[in-house]
Write a protein that holds these residues in place. Structure first.
Motif, PDB file in Angstrom:
ATOM      1  N   LYS A 384       0.832  -1.210   0.000  1.00  0.00           N
ATOM      2  CA  LYS A 384       0.000   0.000   0.000  1.00  0.00           C
ATOM      3  C   LYS A 384       0.871   1.267   0.000  1.00  0.00           C
ATOM      4  N   ALA A 385       1.651   1.387  -1.068  1.00  0.00           N
ATOM      5  CA  ALA A 385       2.579   2.513  -1.178  1.00  0.00           C
ATOM      6  C   ALA A 385       1.840   3.824  -1.430  1.00  0.00           C
ATOM      7  N   ASP A 386       2.375   4.909  -0.872  1.00  0.00           N
ATOM      8  CA  ASP A 386       1.903   6.248  -1.215  1.00  0.00           C
ATOM      9  C   ASP A 386       2.537   6.721  -2.511  1.00  0.00           C
ATOM     10  N   ILE A 387       3.741   6.228  -2.792  1.00  0.00           N
ATOM     11  CA  ILE A 387       4.487   6.658  -3.971  1.00  0.00           C
ATOM     12  C   ILE A 387       5.447   5.545  -4.376  1.00  0.00           C
ATOM     13  N   GLY A 404      -0.493   2.930 -11.253  1.00  0.00           N
ATOM     14  CA  GLY A 404      -0.573   4.170 -10.496  1.00  0.00           C
ATOM     15  C   GLY A 404      -1.898   4.876 -10.691  1.00  0.00           C
ATOM     16  N   ASN A 407      -4.856   2.986  -8.975  1.00  0.00           N
ATOM     17  CA  ASN A 407      -4.820   2.867  -7.522  1.00  0.00           C
ATOM     18  C   ASN A 407      -4.514   4.178  -6.806  1.00  0.00           C
ATOM     19  N   VAL A 409      -1.863   6.050  -6.931  1.00  0.00           N
ATOM     20  CA  VAL A 409      -0.495   6.063  -6.412  1.00  0.00           C
ATOM     21  C   VAL A 409       0.394   6.839  -7.379  1.00  0.00           C
ATOM     22  N   GLU A 410       1.136   7.821  -6.878  1.00  0.00           N
ATOM     23  CA  GLU A 410       2.047   8.583  -7.741  1.00  0.00           C
ATOM     24  C   GLU A 410       3.250   7.721  -8.110  1.00  0.00           C
ATOM     25  N   SER A 427      -1.138  10.234 -12.728  1.00  0.00           N
ATOM     26  CA  SER A 427      -0.340   9.735 -11.614  1.00  0.00           C
ATOM     27  C   SER A 427       1.156   9.747 -11.890  1.00  0.00           C
ATOM     28  N   GLY A 611      -0.587  13.277   1.107  1.00  0.00           N
ATOM     29  CA  GLY A 611      -0.664  12.512  -0.135  1.00  0.00           C
ATOM     30  C   GLY A 611      -1.450  13.175  -1.239  1.00  0.00           C
TER      31      GLY A 611
END
Length: 661
Positions: A384-387, A404, A407, A409-410, A427, A611
């Motif tokens: 569950k990455a933010d980036i 990205g 989901n 996610v950058e 993203s 985020g």
């Protein structure tokens, strides 16, 4: 016999014509109990079957609604039929909630720094030829501030195969625009990831999925008030509309609507609508009640950008999760990059938030690429990455860009300068300044700072040198001189003049030949001011030719520059050497410093903006690559327009001159 055949043929023609349904558009309509009905006044010889056949109506529905009419119709009697989209044949759009205009306003794009015809065409999903067709002057010159006109094709917009591009006006709101074009606030935010309630500004351009509510119909149980049937009432001598309403138990407004044009007198046949409320399953256009309030729209925004954590990861809300996807675990580049990022994280260990890091490897060389991709997706899902930060230098994986976007996610493209996914994928973050922006920015800086110098182009012209073209395009031809490398030393200079020498050469030997000639010119023209402008690739020879660069007063542009002799550079090398037992490997860029800069910029940035990349990120502590992110329109991703001019000053200093949009 001939007369008989003609008579039969004529009869067939008459029969065919009579059996064909005709348009209902000339029939009057009335509203009863909130619903719309056609009103037909019976003529001599009419039958219910004939009326139904004439207008293409369902006979069972017609009989059910008008049970008191009977099989024999009296002239002047009123017959009602619901205005129902499913039963209409000639009026498909007549009463729909949204009627698209025949033509939409043209797109008027104001050219910005770094724009090209290609990038503008890509932004709006049109062909380059179309841009040239409506803007012939763009073939020869495209200047900042020019207005590019692109027509919008109504057919493509109305059938959903293209977006409508709309320029925000003073007083517009997200909710108003959504209503006007039969879409939703949520859809507007999904189509324009760069838009929020906080940055909704007049003059910006939105893309709109026109009439998208029609494509997202939902089946719901709804309570519907409708007419069960229409009875008749014979008016008494002293009846009024009020007494008739009271006797029949019908709302007087419904009674009047049903009897529009009827004169109330003794024995008049009054239509009496019998109302019922039923629960039915119905396809309805979606509407989110949250769109009606500012707080609700902010909640929708958070959902669209996936800023609302799931319950299962609620404990992670006070943390920043960064994944690093390296291309090759055996490469010095990827190892150095990762070590630099770890060094930055170590320096952030006392921050008031948790930092989670996961390093993944795209090991496609020795495995099935499909399995590798699915395994990487599963790892990213679990983490569950933010980036996600990447080290690809070319062939950036399309699956990761799509991951990205899907989901929220950058995805940071650290090194692949030729990749263009950031232009369409909201993203994507393109970290090294794109070529068009880079050349344009540097060309403008040279024009504003060194524009008074005569320009001397040295060496064999390179048609692919966009930087040189950007510099030449901002000067009068009379102030530009071309010179071969071999006879540069023979150039006659005006006493007291000012000259800027631009070098096409890229090899070390040719650069040295050019510097030797300029040194000769300096010695023989002591009252002439001279400066040298090199290509970005000169960074690779700068350290070895440092003294000669300083003597010639050399400038060159670069997307990055690590000065290992300056304070921050010395401090980084000392810290790195202490942690890993050796100095960082020298490269262009220095990969350990790249990992360090990126982690130092994004981890505190995500912590500060929760985020939300539409919120600003404070300036970081970059020591090699300056970062200042901007979006490509409201629906594209981010790019970094920042760059350096590096000057090797005759006074012994190395100046890093930061240029930004």
């Amino acid at each position: 016999m001939k007369k008989f055949i003609l008579s039969v043929a004529a009869a067939i023609c008459v029969f065919s014509f009579a059996s064909a349904s005709v348009s209902t558009k000339d029939l009057p309509k009335v509203y009863i109990a909130g619903s719309q009905y056609y009103l037909y006044e019976v003529k001599k010889g009419d039958s219910l079957y004939g009326i139904a056949n004439r207008y293409g109506w369902n006979i069972d529905k017609l009989e059910q609604l008008n049970p008191s009419i009977g099989s024999k119709l009296d002239k002047g009697a009123k017959v009602y039929y619901p205005v129902d989209i499913e039963d209409r044949k000639d009026e498909d759009l007549e009463d729909s909630d949204f009627t698209p205009p025949e033509a939409y306003p043209v797109i008027r794009h104001v050219v910005k720094k770094g724009d090209s015809v290609y990038s503008i065409a890509k932004m709006y999903g049109v062909k380059v030829d179309k841009v040239y067709l409506y803007n012939p002057s763009a073939k020869t010159q495209l200047r900042r501030g020019d207005v590019i006109t692109i027509p919008q094709e109504s057919e493509l917009i109305n059938d959903g195969s293209s977006f409508l591009y709309y320029t925000i006006k003073d007083g517009d709101t997200l909710a108003d625009i959504a209503t006007a074009y039969n879409t939703s606030v949520e859809q507007l935010l999904r189509d324009n990831k760069g838009v929020s309630e906080n940055n909704f500004a007049s003059g910006d351009i939105l893309r709109i999925s026109v009439n998208s509510n029609k494509d997202n119909l939902e089946v719901k149980e709804v309570e519907e008030t409708r007419i069960a049937r229409i009875d008749t009432y014979k008016a008494a001598k002293n009846d009024t509309w009020e007494t008739v309403a009271e006797k029949t138990g019908v709302d007087i407004e419904d009674l009047l609507e049903a009897n529009s044009g009827t004169h109330l007198k003794k024995n008049a046949q009054i239509a009496v609508p019998v109302i019922e409320t039923v629960t039915v399953e119905k396809e309805v256009e979606p509407f989110d009640e949250r769109e009606s309030s500012l707080e609700g729209r902010r909640d929708i925004y958070k959902e669209v950008h996936m800023l609302v954590p799931e319950d299962s990861v609620a404990e992670l809300t006070n943390s920043v999760s960064m994944a690093i996807l390296i291309e090759d675990p055996m490469s010095k580049r990827d190892n150095e990059f990762t070590r630099g990022a770890l060094l930055a994280i170590d320096g952030l260990k006392n921050s008031p938030y948790k930092i989670r890091l996961k390093v993944l490897c795209d090991n496609r060389a020795s495995n099935d690429s499909v399995k590798v991709t699915e395994s990487l997706k599963a790892d990213l899902d679990d983490f569950k990455a933010d980036i996600v930060v990447t080290t690809y230098e070319k062939n950036f994986p399309a699956w990761l860009a799509q991951y990205g976007e899907d989901n929220g996610v950058e995805i940071v493209n650290s090194f692949d300068v030729k990749n263009e996914m950031y232009m369409e994928n909201p993203s994507m973050i393109h970290l090294l300044t794109p070529s068009a922006y880079f050349s344009d920015e540097v060309g403008e800086w040279v024009a504003s700072t060194l524009g008074s110098y005569k320009l001397v182009l040295v060496g064999k012209e390179d048609a692919e040198d966009a930087f040189a073209e950007s510099i030449k395009g901002r000067r009068d031809k009379s102030s530009v001189i071309s010179r071969k490398l071999d006879d540069l030393a023979e150039l006659k200079l005006d006493e007291g003049g000012r000259y800027l020498f631009y070098g096409y050469p890229t090899s070390r030997d040719e650069i040295q030949t050019m510097l030797t000639a300029i040194e000769y010119l300096k010695e023989n023209n002591p009252f002439v001011e001279m400066k040298v402008l090199g290509r970005p690739s000169w960074i690779t020879v700068a350290e070895g030719l440092r003294e000669r660069f300083q003597k010639a007063d050399v400038y060159f542009p670069s997307r990055f520059f690590f000065d290992h002799t300056a304070g921050p550079g010395k401090e980084f090398i000392a810290t790195y050497s202490s942690a890993y037992g050796h100095s960082p490997i020298r490269s262009f860029p220095t990969y350990a410093v790249a990992g360090y800069d990126i982690a130092n910029y994004f981890i505190p940035g995500i912590a500060s903006n929760d985020g939300d990349f539409n919120a600003s990120i404070p300036d970081g502590r970059e020591i090699q690559t300056p970062i200042n992110l901007e979006r490509v329109g409201n629906w594209g991703g981010f790019f970094n327009p920042s760059a350096y001019i590096i000057r090797y000053s005759p006074y012994g200093d190395i100046e890093k001159i930061l240029i930004r949009r």
